[in-house]
Design a protein around this motif. Structure first.
Motif, PDB file in Angstrom:
ATOM      1  N   LEU A  71       0.821  -1.159   0.042  1.00 14.81           N
ATOM      2  CA  LEU A  71      -0.036   0.014   0.070  1.00 14.81           C
ATOM      3  C   LEU A  71       0.859   1.319   0.020  1.00 14.81           C
ATOM      4  CD1 LEU A  71      -2.578  -1.040   2.654  1.00 14.81           C
ATOM      5  CD2 LEU A  71      -2.803  -1.191   0.098  1.00 14.81           C
ATOM      6  N   HIS A  72       0.453   2.448  -0.724  1.00 13.97           N
ATOM      7  CA  HIS A  72       1.413   3.459  -0.694  1.00 13.97           C
ATOM      8  C   HIS A  72       0.264   4.638  -1.166  1.00 13.97           C
ATOM      9  CE1 HIS A  72       4.914   5.857  -1.156  1.00 13.97           C
ATOM     10  NE2 HIS A  72       4.195   6.394  -2.438  1.00 13.97           N
ATOM     11  N   THR A  73       0.502   5.524  -0.561  1.00 14.45           N
ATOM     12  CA  THR A  73      -0.254   7.068  -0.926  1.00 14.45           C
ATOM     13  C   THR A  73       0.710   7.678  -1.741  1.00 14.45           C
ATOM     14  OG1 THR A  73      -1.279   6.837   1.273  1.00 14.45           O
ATOM     15  CG2 THR A  73      -1.517   8.947   0.043  1.00 14.45           C
ATOM     16  N   ILE A  74       0.245   7.969  -2.749  1.00  9.59           N
ATOM     17  CA  ILE A  74       1.209   8.611  -3.990  1.00  9.59           C
ATOM     18  C   ILE A  74       1.052  10.150  -3.679  1.00  9.59           C
ATOM     19  CG2 ILE A  74       1.468   9.039  -6.277  1.00  9.59           C
ATOM     20  CD1 ILE A  74       0.884   6.349  -7.198  1.00  9.59           C
ATOM     21  N   GLY A  75       2.284  10.775  -3.578  1.00  9.63           N
ATOM     22  CA  GLY A  75       2.251  12.322  -3.543  1.00  9.63           C
ATOM     23  C   GLY A  75       3.552  12.708  -3.937  1.00  9.63           C
ATOM     24  N   LYS A 102      -8.947  18.297 -11.802  1.00 11.56           N
ATOM     25  CA  LYS A 102      -7.483  18.467 -11.376  1.00 11.56           C
ATOM     26  C   LYS A 102      -7.639  17.549 -10.055  1.00 11.56           C
ATOM     27  CE  LYS A 102      -4.837  21.484 -13.041  1.00 11.56           C
ATOM     28  NZ  LYS A 102      -3.319  22.038 -12.913  1.00 11.56           N
ATOM     29  N   GLY A 103      -6.647  16.894  -9.608  1.00 18.46           N
ATOM     30  CA  GLY A 103      -6.321  15.742  -8.529  1.00 18.46           C
ATOM     31  C   GLY A 103      -5.993  16.249  -7.217  1.00 18.46           C
ATOM     32  N   VAL A 104      -5.546  15.252  -6.440  1.00 18.93           N
ATOM     33  CA  VAL A 104      -4.967  15.498  -4.788  1.00 18.93           C
ATOM     34  C   VAL A 104      -3.568  16.258  -5.243  1.00 18.93           C
ATOM     35  CG1 VAL A 104      -6.168  13.515  -3.972  1.00 18.93           C
ATOM     36  CG2 VAL A 104      -4.130  13.229  -4.935  1.00 18.93           C
ATOM     37  N   LEU A 111       5.585  15.376 -11.040  1.00 18.02           N
ATOM     38  CA  LEU A 111       4.504  14.572 -10.824  1.00 18.02           C
ATOM     39  C   LEU A 111       3.142  15.395 -10.855  1.00 18.02           C
ATOM     40  CD1 LEU A 111       3.431  11.549  -9.581  1.00 18.02           C
ATOM     41  CD2 LEU A 111       3.661  12.882  -7.390  1.00 18.02           C
ATOM     42  N   PHE A 112       1.874  15.100 -11.648  1.00 14.76           N
ATOM     43  CA  PHE A 112       0.871  15.651 -11.316  1.00 14.76           C
ATOM     44  C   PHE A 112      -0.431  15.053 -11.269  1.00 14.76           C
ATOM     45  CE2 PHE A 112      -0.339  16.146 -15.832  1.00 14.76           C
ATOM     46  CZ  PHE A 112       1.160  16.272 -16.480  1.00 14.76           C
ATOM     47  N   SER A 113      -1.245  15.428 -11.225  1.00  8.77           N
ATOM     48  CA  SER A 113      -2.575  14.328 -10.760  1.00  8.77           C
ATOM     49  C   SER A 113      -3.915  14.871 -11.426  1.00  8.77           C
ATOM     50  CB  SER A 113      -2.673  13.988  -9.250  1.00  8.77           C
ATOM     51  OG  SER A 113      -3.178  15.205  -8.757  1.00  8.77           O
ATOM     52  N   ARG A 114      -4.754  13.690 -11.537  1.00 10.83           N
ATOM     53  CA  ARG A 114      -6.092  14.198 -12.072  1.00 10.83           C
ATOM     54  C   ARG A 114      -6.982  13.513 -11.187  1.00 10.83           C
ATOM     55  NH1 ARG A 114      -3.768  17.928 -13.930  1.00 10.83           N
ATOM     56  NH2 ARG A 114      -3.582  18.557 -16.017  1.00 10.83           N
ATOM     57  N   VAL A 148     -11.113   2.486 -15.818  1.00  8.11           N
ATOM     58  CA  VAL A 148     -10.563   3.570 -14.912  1.00  8.11           C
ATOM     59  C   VAL A 148     -12.114   4.022 -14.257  1.00  8.11           C
ATOM     60  CG1 VAL A 148      -9.821   6.071 -14.863  1.00  8.11           C
ATOM     61  CG2 VAL A 148      -9.177   4.486 -16.480  1.00  8.11           C
ATOM     62  N   PRO A 149     -12.062   3.661 -12.884  1.00  7.63           N
ATOM     63  CA  PRO A 149     -13.302   3.592 -12.192  1.00  7.63           C
ATOM     64  C   PRO A 149     -13.416   4.973 -11.940  1.00  7.63           C
ATOM     65  CG  PRO A 149     -11.844   2.334 -10.825  1.00  7.63           C
ATOM     66  CD  PRO A 149     -10.983   2.812 -12.202  1.00  7.63           C
ATOM     67  N   ALA A 150     -14.775   5.455 -11.946  1.00 11.16           N
ATOM     68  CA  ALA A 150     -14.993   6.870 -11.509  1.00 11.16           C
ATOM     69  C   ALA A 150     -14.494   7.141 -10.040  1.00 11.16           C
ATOM     70  CB  ALA A 150     -16.684   7.126 -11.327  1.00 11.16           C
ATOM     71  N   GLY A 151     -13.830   8.275 -10.070  1.00 12.43           N
ATOM     72  CA  GLY A 151     -13.006   8.890  -8.700  1.00 12.43           C
ATOM     73  C   GLY A 151     -11.647   8.231  -8.383  1.00 12.43           C
ATOM     74  N   ALA A 152     -11.196   7.687  -9.672  1.00 12.85           N
ATOM     75  CA  ALA A 152      -9.913   7.137  -9.602  1.00 12.85           C
ATOM     76  C   ALA A 152      -8.854   8.284  -9.690  1.00 12.85           C
ATOM     77  CB  ALA A 152      -9.394   5.925 -10.905  1.00 12.85           C
ATOM     78  N   HIS A 153      -7.817   7.991  -8.910  1.00  9.39           N
ATOM     79  CA  HIS A 153      -6.947   9.171  -8.959  1.00  9.39           C
ATOM     80  C   HIS A 153      -5.965   8.850  -9.900  1.00  9.39           C
ATOM     81  CE1 HIS A 153      -8.007  10.609  -5.359  1.00  9.39           C
ATOM     82  NE2 HIS A 153      -8.213   9.459  -4.582  1.00  9.39           N
ATOM     83  N   ILE A 154      -5.461   9.695 -10.893  1.00  5.91           N
ATOM     84  CA  ILE A 154      -4.380   9.705 -12.032  1.00  5.91           C
ATOM     85  C   ILE A 154      -3.384  10.518 -11.550  1.00  5.91           C
ATOM     86  CG2 ILE A 154      -4.072   9.841 -14.361  1.00  5.91           C
ATOM     87  CD1 ILE A 154      -6.491   8.007 -13.901  1.00  5.91           C
ATOM     88  N   PHE A 155      -1.949   9.650 -11.766  1.00  8.80           N
ATOM     89  CA  PHE A 155      -0.563  10.117 -11.530  1.00  8.80           C
ATOM     90  C   PHE A 155      -0.180  10.152 -12.848  1.00  8.80           C
ATOM     91  CE2 PHE A 155      -2.367   9.390  -7.255  1.00  8.80           C
ATOM     92  CZ  PHE A 155      -2.126  10.610  -6.758  1.00  8.80           C
ATOM     93  N   ILE A 156       0.616  11.445 -13.241  1.00 10.10           N
ATOM     94  CA  ILE A 156       1.392  11.399 -14.382  1.00 10.10           C
ATOM     95  C   ILE A 156       2.794  11.905 -13.986  1.00 10.10           C
ATOM     96  CG2 ILE A 156       1.790  12.321 -16.520  1.00 10.10           C
ATOM     97  CD1 ILE A 156      -1.393  12.394 -16.968  1.00 10.10           C
ATOM     98  N   THR A 157       3.620  11.128 -14.277  1.00  7.54           N
ATOM     99  CA  THR A 157       5.307  11.363 -13.776  1.00  7.54           C
ATOM    100  C   THR A 157       6.179  11.928 -14.906  1.00  7.54           C
ATOM    101  OG1 THR A 157       7.053  10.559 -12.667  1.00  7.54           O
ATOM    102  CG2 THR A 157       5.408   8.984 -13.378  1.00  7.54           C
TER     103      THR A 157
END
Ligand code: HEM
Length: 456
Positions: free
Chosen positions: A28-32, A85-87, A325-328, A341-350
Motif C-alpha cells: 500500500l502506498h499513498t502517492i504524493g 485536477k487531482g489531489v 508529478l501531477f494528478s487528475r 478507470v473507475p469513477a473517482g480514480a486518482h490518476i498520476f502522471i510523472t
C-alpha cells in the motif's frame, strides 16, 4: 506480479485483473509529491510500465500511474473533460487561492480564456526587453566573482533571477515603487526560502495588501504600464464583458508569481550544471550563440530562432522536469485501452519517470540535446515529452519560460564558464541530490567555479 513493460496500448487485457484495473504492486502506498513516492516510482515505472494500480490506506479510490503516451494523450487531450485536477493541490491552494492552476470547470475556462491573450508572442516579445536588461545587470556581480576566483551559488542566483523576471513582467515600474515604499522587495523571501510551509503561505498571502494597493492605484490614476497586471486588469469575459474581481486578480497574480519563477529557475540551475559536465554540448551552444548579432543587439526573432539552445533546454527539461508529478481525478468511469478507470480514480502522471522510459527514450540517462533536433527521425512523441503537461491545461507560461531561459543563456553563457568543483560540496558528486517535492529541486545549492571567457 506481471511485468507490463512491453505491452502496447490495447493489448492489456491479460494484465487487467477481474476488476479490469491494471496490475500493480501489492504494497500500500499513498502517492504524493514526496521522497517516498519518488523512490517507489523509480522501482514501479520500470517494472509495471504503461499503467499500474496502487492502493492506499488513506484513499478509498485506486491510484493509477500512467506512463503510456497514448493514454496520457487520452487523459490530457481527447477526454480531458472527464479529468478534474487531482489531489496534492491542497498546499498549493493555501498559496494561490483559486487561481487557474487549481481551479476547475467553468471557473477555470473563464479565467484561462481571459488570461491567454496576455501570453501572445507579441506581448512576450515586449516583456523580453526587461529580461534583457535584467540579465545584462548580472554580468557585473558575476564578473566580480570570477575576478576573485570565487564560486557562484547558481541555485540561489537562478532563483533570484527567476523571481525578478516574473515580478518585473507582472509589475514593471511598480516593482521599483514597491521596493522603495516597503524598504526592500517584499517578495524577495520567495527566492531564499524554498520551503513552502504554512508560515510561507501566510507571509505570501499577507502580500495581498501590496498587490491590491497597486491595483487600486492603477484604477484611480488610469495608469496602465505594459505588464501582466495591466493585461489582467483589462481582460474581459467574452460573454458578459465583465473584468476580474479583486480576489480573482490577486489569485492570478499570485499564481503567476509562484508558477512562473521556481520552474524556470530550477531548469536553469540544471542547465548550468549539465553544461559544466558536457563540454561538447557547451561548445555547440557557444557556437550557435556566437552567430547572434554582437553587442547584445540581437532581435527577438533571432533569439527565438536559436535551435540548438532550445534543444539543450528541452533535454534538460526531459531529465529534470520541475513538475515531476501531477494528478487528475476521473469524474466518470473511462477506459485506457482495455483497462478500466473507475469513477473517482486518482490518476498520476510523472514526467520524470516517463521521460526516462527506455522504450521511449533510447539510452535515457544520457544528456543528448540532439534528440530534439528537427531532423531527427522518428521525431519525439509529443506525449512522451510533457514537462509543460499537454492539452487544455498545458502550462500557459511555456513560451514565456523559453524566452526567459534563452535570453539568459544568450547573454551570460558567452561571457562566463561555469565549472563544477566537487570541493565546493564537501567533497563529492553525490551532493547533487534531488529534492522531489511539489517541484523537483536540488536538495542543496549547486556551487560552480566561475571564470571569464575570452570574448572579443
Ligand atoms: C520551465 C518552466 C515551466 C514548467 C516546466 C512548467 C510546468 C507546468 C506544468 C506541468 C503545468 C500543468 C500542471 C498540471 O496540469 O497539473 C503548468 C501549469 C501552469 N503554469 Fe507552468 N511551467 C513553467 C513555467 C511557467 C511560467 C513562466 C508561468 C507564468 C509566467 C507558468 C504559469 C503556469 C500556469 C498559470 C499554469 C496553470 C495553467 C492552467 O491550468 O490552465 N508556468 N506549468
Amino acid at each position: 506480479m506481471k511485468s507490463r513493460e512491453n505491452d502496447s496500448p490495447g493489448s492489456d487485457q491479460d494484465a487487467a485483473g477481474a476488476s479490469g484495473l491494471p496490475a500493480g504492486p501489492d504494497e500500500l502506498h499513498t502517492i504524493g509529491p514526496d521522497h517516498q513516492t519518488f523512490a517507489a516510482l523509480a522501482r514501479w515505472v520500470p517494472e509495471y510500465g504503461d499503467c499500474f494500480c496502487v492502493q492506499s490506506r488513506d484513499r478509498r479510490d485506486p491510484s493509477l500511474v500512467v506512463s503510456n503516451p497514448d493514454y496520457i494523450k487520452h487523459i490530457l487531450l481527447t477526454n480531458h473533460e472527464n479529468y478534474a485536477k487531482g489531489v496534492g493541490f491542497e498546499r498549493v491552494k493555501m498559496l494561490l487561492g483559486n487561481g487557474i492552476i487549481v481551479s476547475d470547470g467553468e471557473e477555470w475556462r473563464r479565467q484561462r480564456t481571459m488570461m491567454q491573450p496576455g501570453f501572445s508572442r507579441a506581448n512576450i516579445a515586449r516583456l523580453s526587453e526587461a529580461m534583457r536588461s535584467q540579465n545584462q545587470a548580472l554580468r557585473g556581480p558575476w564578473g566580480l566573482l570570477a575576478d576573485s576566483g570565487q564560486t557562484i551559488d547558481i541555485t540561489t542566483a537562478m532563483s533570484r533571477l527567476g523571481l525578478d523576471v516574473i515580478l518585473r513582467s507582472i509589475l514593471s515600474r511598480d516593482l521599483d515603487r514597491t521596493i522603495e515604499r516597503e524598504g526592500g522587495n517584499p517578495f524577495g523571501f520567495l527566492a531564499e526560502d524554498t520551503t513552502r510551509d504554512i508560515q510561507t503561505a501566510v507571509r505570501f498571502r499577507n502580500l495581498a495588501r501590496v498587490i491590491l494597493g497597486l491595483v487600486d492605484e492603477r484604477r484611480r490614476t488610469g495608469e496602465r504600464p505594459f505588464d501582466f497586471l495591466s493585461l489582467l486588469m483589462d481582460a474581459r469575459d467574452r460573454k458578459s464583458g465583465a473584468g476580474m474581481t479583486d480576489k480573482e486578480l490577486l489569485d492570478e497574480v499570485n499564481t503567476l508569481i509562484i508558477a512562473g519563477h521556481e520552474t524556470s529557475a530550477g531548469t536553469l540551475n540544471w542547465v548550468w550544471y549539465l553544461l559544466s559536465q558536457h563540454p561538447q554540448v557547451e561548445e555547440r551552444l557557444l557556437a550557435e550563440l556566437a552567430e547572434l548579432t554582437p553587442g547584445d543587439d540581437f532581435s527577438f526573432d533571432q533569439l527565438m530562432a536559436l535551435n540548438y539552445t532550445a534543444c539543450v533546454l528541452k533535454e534538460t527539461l526531459r531529465l529534470y522536469p520541475p513538475v515531476w508529478l501531477f494528478s487528475r481525478r476521473a469524474r466518470q468511469e473511462d477506459r485506457l485501452g482495455a483497462l478500466r478507470v473507475p469513477a473517482g480514480a486518482h490518476i498520476f502522471i510523472t514526467p520524470y519517470f516517463l521521460h526516462r522510459r527506455p522504450e521511449l527514450w533510447p539510452d535515457p540517462e544520457r544528456f543528448d540535446p540532439e534528440r530534439f533536433a528537427e531532423s531527427r527521425s522518428p521525431p519525439v512523441d509529443r506525449y512522451a515529452f510533457i514537462p509543460f503537461s499537454a492539452g487544455a491545461r498545458r502550462c500557459i507560461g511555456d513560451y514565456f519560460s523559453f524566452v526567459e531561459m534563452q535570453m539568459h543563456l544568450a547573454l551570460l553563457a558567452p561571457h562566463f564558464a561555469l565549472r563544477y568543483e566537487p570541493g565546493a560540496h564537501q567533497g563529492s558528486r553525490e551532493a547533487i541530490e534531488l529534492d522531489p517535492a511539489v517541484n523537483l529541486r536540488t536538495r542543496n545549492s549547486i556551487h560552480l567555479g566561475i571564470r571569464h571567457r575570452n570574448t572579443t
